[in-house]
Design a protein around this motif. Structure first.
Motif, PDB file in Angstrom:
ATOM      1  N   ILE A  54       1.003  -1.154   0.167  1.00  0.00           N
ATOM      2  CA  ILE A  54       0.032   0.013   0.025  1.00  0.00           C
ATOM      3  C   ILE A  54       0.914   1.190  -0.089  1.00  0.00           C
ATOM      4  CG2 ILE A  54      -1.749   1.409   1.582  1.00  0.00           C
ATOM      5  CD1 ILE A  54      -2.560  -1.233   2.445  1.00  0.00           C
ATOM      6  N   ILE A  55       0.788   1.985  -0.752  1.00  0.00           N
ATOM      7  CA  ILE A  55       1.400   3.447  -0.993  1.00  0.00           C
ATOM      8  C   ILE A  55       0.476   4.553  -0.522  1.00  0.00           C
ATOM      9  CG2 ILE A  55       2.606   5.098  -2.214  1.00  0.00           C
ATOM     10  CD1 ILE A  55       3.688   2.648  -4.036  1.00  0.00           C
ATOM     11  N   LYS A  56       0.880   5.583   0.336  1.00  0.00           N
ATOM     12  CA  LYS A  56       0.050   6.476   0.861  1.00  0.00           C
ATOM     13  C   LYS A  56       0.965   7.562   1.359  1.00  0.00           C
ATOM     14  CE  LYS A  56      -1.497   5.991   5.159  1.00  0.00           C
ATOM     15  NZ  LYS A  56      -2.329   5.169   6.107  1.00  0.00           N
ATOM     16  N   ILE A 103      -1.586  -1.222  -4.088  1.00  0.00           N
ATOM     17  CA  ILE A 103      -2.612  -0.275  -3.827  1.00  0.00           C
ATOM     18  C   ILE A 103      -2.158   1.239  -3.459  1.00  0.00           C
ATOM     19  CG2 ILE A 103      -4.635   0.092  -2.361  1.00  0.00           C
ATOM     20  CD1 ILE A 103      -4.475  -3.099  -1.553  1.00  0.00           C
ATOM     21  N   VAL A 104      -2.809   1.899  -4.244  1.00  0.00           N
ATOM     22  CA  VAL A 104      -2.332   3.567  -3.850  1.00  0.00           C
ATOM     23  C   VAL A 104      -3.650   4.109  -3.177  1.00  0.00           C
ATOM     24  CG1 VAL A 104      -1.758   5.628  -4.770  1.00  0.00           C
ATOM     25  CG2 VAL A 104      -0.789   3.678  -5.659  1.00  0.00           C
ATOM     26  N   ARG A 105      -3.299   4.903  -2.026  1.00  0.00           N
ATOM     27  CA  ARG A 105      -4.495   5.776  -1.486  1.00  0.00           C
ATOM     28  C   ARG A 105      -4.195   7.036  -1.761  1.00  0.00           C
ATOM     29  NH1 ARG A 105      -4.731   8.754   3.087  1.00  0.00           N
ATOM     30  NH2 ARG A 105      -6.516   8.392   4.574  1.00  0.00           N
ATOM     31  N   VAL A 106      -5.038   7.680  -2.471  1.00  0.00           N
ATOM     32  CA  VAL A 106      -5.011   9.014  -2.448  1.00  0.00           C
ATOM     33  C   VAL A 106      -5.973   9.804  -1.947  1.00  0.00           C
ATOM     34  CG1 VAL A 106      -5.122  10.876  -4.507  1.00  0.00           C
ATOM     35  CG2 VAL A 106      -4.130   8.454  -4.907  1.00  0.00           C
ATOM     36  N   HIS A 107      -5.780  10.412  -0.847  1.00  0.00           N
ATOM     37  CA  HIS A 107      -6.780  11.206   0.149  1.00  0.00           C
ATOM     38  C   HIS A 107      -7.212  12.665  -0.315  1.00  0.00           C
ATOM     39  CE1 HIS A 107      -2.996  12.572   1.997  1.00  0.00           C
ATOM     40  NE2 HIS A 107      -3.550  13.683   2.170  1.00  0.00           N
ATOM     41  N   PHE A 125      -7.612   3.940  -4.703  1.00  0.00           N
ATOM     42  CA  PHE A 125      -8.630   4.203  -3.944  1.00  0.00           C
ATOM     43  C   PHE A 125      -8.386   5.642  -4.007  1.00  0.00           C
ATOM     44  CE2 PHE A 125      -8.503  -0.248  -2.547  1.00  0.00           C
ATOM     45  CZ  PHE A 125     -10.012  -0.739  -2.930  1.00  0.00           C
ATOM     46  N   ALA A 126      -9.644   6.424  -3.747  1.00  0.00           N
ATOM     47  CA  ALA A 126      -9.281   7.817  -3.502  1.00  0.00           C
ATOM     48  C   ALA A 126     -10.480   8.584  -3.044  1.00  0.00           C
ATOM     49  CB  ALA A 126      -9.316   8.718  -5.087  1.00  0.00           C
ATOM     50  N   HIS A 127     -10.309   9.619  -2.165  1.00  0.00           N
ATOM     51  CA  HIS A 127     -11.278  10.464  -1.654  1.00  0.00           C
ATOM     52  C   HIS A 127     -12.068  11.406  -2.605  1.00  0.00           C
ATOM     53  CE1 HIS A 127     -13.274  13.479   0.845  1.00  0.00           C
ATOM     54  NE2 HIS A 127     -13.052  12.591   1.892  1.00  0.00           N
ATOM     55  N   ALA A 128     -13.503  11.715  -2.386  1.00  0.00           N
ATOM     56  CA  ALA A 128     -13.923  12.549  -3.288  1.00  0.00           C
ATOM     57  C   ALA A 128     -13.271  13.900  -3.820  1.00  0.00           C
ATOM     58  CB  ALA A 128     -15.474  12.731  -2.814  1.00  0.00           C
ATOM     59  N   PHE A 181      -8.998   6.138 -11.111  1.00  0.00           N
ATOM     60  CA  PHE A 181      -9.220   5.954  -9.725  1.00  0.00           C
ATOM     61  C   PHE A 181     -10.270   4.852  -9.919  1.00  0.00           C
ATOM     62  CE2 PHE A 181      -8.926  10.619  -8.109  1.00  0.00           C
ATOM     63  CZ  PHE A 181      -7.544  10.382  -8.093  1.00  0.00           C
ATOM     64  N   ASN A 182      -9.823   3.911  -9.269  1.00  0.00           N
ATOM     65  CA  ASN A 182     -10.830   2.634  -9.323  1.00  0.00           C
ATOM     66  C   ASN A 182     -12.216   2.779  -8.550  1.00  0.00           C
ATOM     67  OD1 ASN A 182      -8.012   1.036  -9.475  1.00  0.00           O
ATOM     68  ND2 ASN A 182      -9.378   0.435 -11.194  1.00  0.00           N
ATOM     69  N   LYS A 183     -11.998   3.167  -7.338  1.00  0.00           N
ATOM     70  CA  LYS A 183     -13.177   3.575  -6.445  1.00  0.00           C
ATOM     71  C   LYS A 183     -12.867   4.985  -5.951  1.00  0.00           C
ATOM     72  CE  LYS A 183     -14.884  -1.059  -5.664  1.00  0.00           C
ATOM     73  NZ  LYS A 183     -15.124  -2.184  -4.750  1.00  0.00           N
ATOM     74  N   VAL A 184     -13.974   5.520  -5.556  1.00  0.00           N
ATOM     75  CA  VAL A 184     -13.960   6.987  -4.909  1.00  0.00           C
ATOM     76  C   VAL A 184     -14.925   6.907  -3.759  1.00  0.00           C
ATOM     77  CG1 VAL A 184     -14.361   9.437  -5.097  1.00  0.00           C
ATOM     78  CG2 VAL A 184     -13.100   8.147  -6.863  1.00  0.00           C
ATOM     79  N   PHE A 185     -14.593   7.440  -2.652  1.00  0.00           N
ATOM     80  CA  PHE A 185     -15.261   7.614  -1.496  1.00  0.00           C
ATOM     81  C   PHE A 185     -15.422   8.763  -0.740  1.00  0.00           C
ATOM     82  CE2 PHE A 185     -13.199   3.294  -1.904  1.00  0.00           C
ATOM     83  CZ  PHE A 185     -14.358   2.503  -1.597  1.00  0.00           C
TER      84      PHE A 185
END
Length: 255
Positions: A54-56, A103-107, A125-128, A181-185
């Motif tokens: 995981i990269i963040k 997995i990359v986490r983009v906040h 994965f990313a934040h809106a 982005f594969n999924k956005v939250f």
């Protein structure tokens, strides 16, 4: 490396290797930090205890502000320029050749090299609020090094739009629609839960199967060692221009 100069940390838990990078100026990426990040990714790939990476980045602001302007404006010769941009090439190639799925986490918002990291993730994965921008052309350079990674994910048309319209942000909805982005939250809690859930799922999967899947997913990129070096050479020349020097100087005066 001190907090002032930025840090890269790797933690391992339940076969998940989490790499967190940080820089006090918007998680920007100076040359030393880029090389440390690239080496850490390589080390994680070689560590048998780790099955998924995981990269963040740290904090709640920008995911990554891209290249360090302090370092860019200090470049005075071609070799130094190429050396700096090779840092981005090393990170992207480390992600590409890592035998583990990443997995990359983009906040938050991300610029330039950060967009390259988001694009080079095997699942992102990313934040809106995670808008993206390829601002390089506005600086008088161009997204040459990160280009192959971004274009591979979003396609030539979207990459062209982002590259040419270098002054504007593209929202997370655009990045999700184009496949960066594969999924956005909508919340950080949902984002973190999704990252951990997939990380735990992959940590229980077959390492050999994931290694072979990774090779299939990156098929056709075997020339990137040379390609990204050639792109770093282009950027290394352009960063010496009066246009780029003046742009960065005016930007820093405003900020």
């Amino acid at each position: 490396m001190s907090e002032q100069n930025g840090t890269v940390n790797l933690t391992i838990e339940n076969h998940i290797g989490t790499i967190e990078f940080y820089h006090p100026k918007g998680n920007s990426l100076p040359g030393k930090l880029l090389r440390e990040l690239a080496q850490t990714i390589t080390d994680a790939g070689e560590n048998d205890e780790i099955r998924v990476v995981i990269i963040k980045s740290r904090g709640e602001g920008a995911f990554c502000a891209g290249a360090s302007f302090d370092e860019l404006i200090a470049i005075e010769d071609y070799e130094t320029g190429k050396e700096f941009f090779m840092g981005f090439a090393l990170v992207l190639n480390a992600m590409r050749t890592c035998p583990k799925l990443i997995i990359v986490r983009v906040h938050g918002k991300t610029v330039g090299g950060g967009v390259g990291i988001a694009s080079a993730g095997d699942y992102t994965f990313a934040h809106a609020d995670a808008a993206v921008k390829l601002s390089e052309l506005a600086l008088g350079i161009g997204p040459f090094v990160v280009g192959p990674a971004v274009e591979r994910k979003v396609g030539t048309s979207a990459f062209s739009a982002m590259s040419i319209d270098a002054a504007n942000w593209y929202g997370s909805d655009f990045a999700e629609e184009k496949g960066m982005f594969n999924k956005v939250f909508d919340t950080t809690e949902e984002l973190d839960e999704a990252v951990q859930n997939l990380g735990q799922q992959l940590a229980k999967s077959s390492p050999e199967a994931m290694k072979n899947l990774k090779a299939v997913l990156w098929k056709g990129t075997g020339d990137w060692d040379l390609l990204l070096e050639q792109r770093a050479e282009i950027s290394g020349r352009l960063v010496l221009s009066d246009f780029t020097k003046n742009f960065i100087k005016k930007f820093k005066e405003k900020s």
